[in-house]
Design an enzyme around this catalytic site. Structure first.
Site, mmCIF file in Angstrom:
data_model
loop_
_atom_site.group_PDB
_atom_site.id
_atom_site.type_symbol
_atom_site.label_atom_id
_atom_site.label_comp_id
_atom_site.label_asym_id
_atom_site.label_seq_id
_atom_site.Cartn_x
_atom_site.Cartn_y
_atom_site.Cartn_z
ATOM 1 N N ASN A 166 108.320 42.830 -21.240
ATOM 2 C CA ASN A 166 109.306 43.462 -20.553
ATOM 3 C C ASN A 166 110.635 43.184 -21.287
ATOM 4 O OD1 ASN A 166 111.134 44.481 -18.837
ATOM 5 N ND2 ASN A 166 110.056 43.601 -17.173
ATOM 6 N N ARG A 193 106.267 47.100 -21.003
ATOM 7 C CA ARG A 193 106.842 47.775 -19.765
ATOM 8 C C ARG A 193 108.015 48.839 -20.370
ATOM 9 N NH1 ARG A 193 111.207 46.302 -15.345
ATOM 10 N NH2 ARG A 193 110.961 48.082 -14.391
ATOM 11 N N HIS A 238 109.301 52.222 -10.584
ATOM 12 C CA HIS A 238 108.489 51.137 -9.984
ATOM 13 C C HIS A 238 106.797 51.650 -9.904
ATOM 14 C CE1 HIS A 238 111.667 49.284 -7.518
ATOM 15 N NE2 HIS A 238 111.651 48.628 -8.679
ATOM 16 N N ARG A 268 122.570 47.986 -4.897
ATOM 17 C CA ARG A 268 122.556 49.387 -5.057
ATOM 18 C C ARG A 268 122.825 50.171 -3.592
ATOM 19 N NH1 ARG A 268 117.673 49.410 -8.645
ATOM 20 N NH2 ARG A 268 118.521 48.831 -10.760
ATOM 21 N N GLU A 285 102.435 43.791 -11.733
ATOM 22 C CA GLU A 285 102.639 45.037 -12.782
ATOM 23 C C GLU A 285 102.120 44.641 -14.110
ATOM 24 O OE1 GLU A 285 106.898 46.675 -11.873
ATOM 25 O OE2 GLU A 285 106.780 44.870 -10.908
#
Ligand code: ADP
Length: 408
Positions: free
Chosen positions: A7, A91, A180, A241, A384
């Site tokens: 990743n 990823r 996601h 956010r 993941e």
């Protein structure tokens, strides 16, 4: 098959080395501060001590070289030869409209990734650098890209279009993509197994609540809507956010405060959400502590956080015409008793009833709904990296079969 999962961010690379036969992560770690003379590599072999190496790691290529070296190291390694790495799975944040599934990295795929840079200018360039670096050090090993957006890309037009002129969608690919996806896909599959029913017969709402937060409406195994949009900024309130807001607000703030585009972007992505409202922290643990100490702004932040999730549970239930299961995952979803409690409170009318005791005593994958709750509530740790490793294995095995067939 043993898969190196990468990743790659702009100044960091997270990795796991996974045995897909056993699903065991043989080693995991991270290189941080790439580009600096004091870069740090932390490495943890399975069931062994974590080690830390500090050194000069000036780019992604050197970082990958270090990762391979530590996997091979005599004292802390888990392999004896580079050839034991069968494949690399990456990823990749943005697959645009091109990728609805994971894909073998080919020159054409690299071109498509470059075409999507504009959609994810902060992430895709680092992902591309990671692929190039892995190719440099492991030239003969197949590489696979697994996209955060892929699971959502087949949402119907009424879910992915924005209410702006259609030409802007055509011209600039402005639409809702969602992110996601790997996590939403994984936990929905695990939920189906736990419920003992095929995914194709279920209506599931998944809530991935980490530093970034998103929810998905998964109808018969397909994501039909999700809370994140063109970028990960839309939807739920997150650590830093803002999530959903009237777009006019930002124009107004820009005019009033004289902000540039880049400053406005930083305001919404880095200084909003939990940290923006509370002024305390973007970390849910610290928000919860502040709430318990009676901090008013932390309470506003916490309530806004859970209220949005609750609203989307209602919205997605309506979108699917019902719901069989609600799944919590991600650092907050898996660990916050308070968040799960608040989201599920006063939801009996929808058939959602939380078992308070089960909510306090979660372990691994478990049910946290009462026996008479029509909608099952589940806590499922996401993984993941495992999905990336398994997708990589599937694609590479298929490739090997095709090669064998062709050589007959
Ligand atoms: P990322 O999205 O970066 O992968 P994680 O999924 O690890 O992040 O989630 C990080 C969030 O999980 C932080 O807000 C952290 O406070 C929260 N978290 C972790 N453990 C707990 C806990 N026990 N209670 C509440 N929140 C928690």
């Amino acid at each position: 098959m043993k898969v190196l999962v990468l990743n790659c961010g702009s100044s960091s690379i997270k990795y796991q080395f996974i045995d897909t036969e056993t699903s065991v992560s043989l080693a995991k770690g991270m290189v941080e501060r790439i580009g600096m003379s004091s870069a740090v590599l932390t490495h943890q072999p399975y069931e062994k001590e974590k080690i830390k190496i500090v050194g000069e790691i000036l780019d992604h290529s050197i970082a990958i070289e270090y990762v391979i070296a530590v996997l091979l190291s005599k004292n802390h390694g888990v392999i004896k030869d580079k050839n034991e790495i069968d494949a690399v799975g990456h990823r990749i944040v943005h697959g645009g409209e091109t990728f609805s599934d994971s894909a073998l990295i080919t020159p054409q795929v690299m071109e498509a990734l470059k075409d999507n840079i504009e959609l994810a200018p902060l992430h895709n360039p680092s992902n591309i650098k990671g692929i190039q670096a892995a190719k440099e050090h492991l030239p003969d090993i197949p590489q696979v890209g697994v996209f955060d957006t892929a699971f959502h890309i087949k949402m119907p037009p009424h879910a992915y279009l924005y209410g702006i002129p259609y030409e802007l969608y055509k011209k600039y690919k402005i639409r809702r993509y969602g992110f996601h996806g790997t996590s939403h896909r994984y936990v929905s599959q695990r939920a189906a197994l736990m419920l003992g029913k095929p995914l194709e017969e279920l209506k599931i709402i998944t809530a991935h609540l980490g530093n970034g937060c998103s929810m998905a409406a998964i109808d018969h195994g397909k994501s039909i809507d999700t809370t994140m949009g063109f970028t990960p900024l839309e939807g739920l309130l997150m650590g830093t956010r803002s999530g959903d807001m009237d777009p006019s607000v930002i124009l107004y703030i820009m005019a009033k405060e004289g902000l540039s585009l880049s400053e406005a972007n930083t305001l919404l992505n880095k200084h909003s959400g939990l940290i923006g409202i509370s002024g305390e922290s973007s970390d849910m643990r610290e928000i919860e502590e502040a709430v318990q100490e009676g901090n008013k702004k932390a309470k506003y932040a916490f309530d806004l956080f859970t209220y949005r999730i609750k609203k989307y549970v209602g919205a997605f239930t309506a979108a699917m015409g019902g719901v069989d299961a609600l799944v919590f995952t991600g650092g907050i979803g898996e660990n916050s008793v308070m968040v799960r409690h608040d989201v599920c409170s006063n939801m009996d009318f929808l058939g959602i009833k939380l078992d308070e005791e089960a909510n306090h005593n979660v372990v691994n994958e478990c049910f946290i709904s009462t026996a008479d709750s029509k909608v099952k509530i589940l806590r499922i740790p996401t993984n993941e990296e495992l999905v990336i490793a398994l997708d990589t294995k599937q694609i590479v095995s298929e490739l090997q079969k095709q090669k064998e067939a062709a050589s007959f």
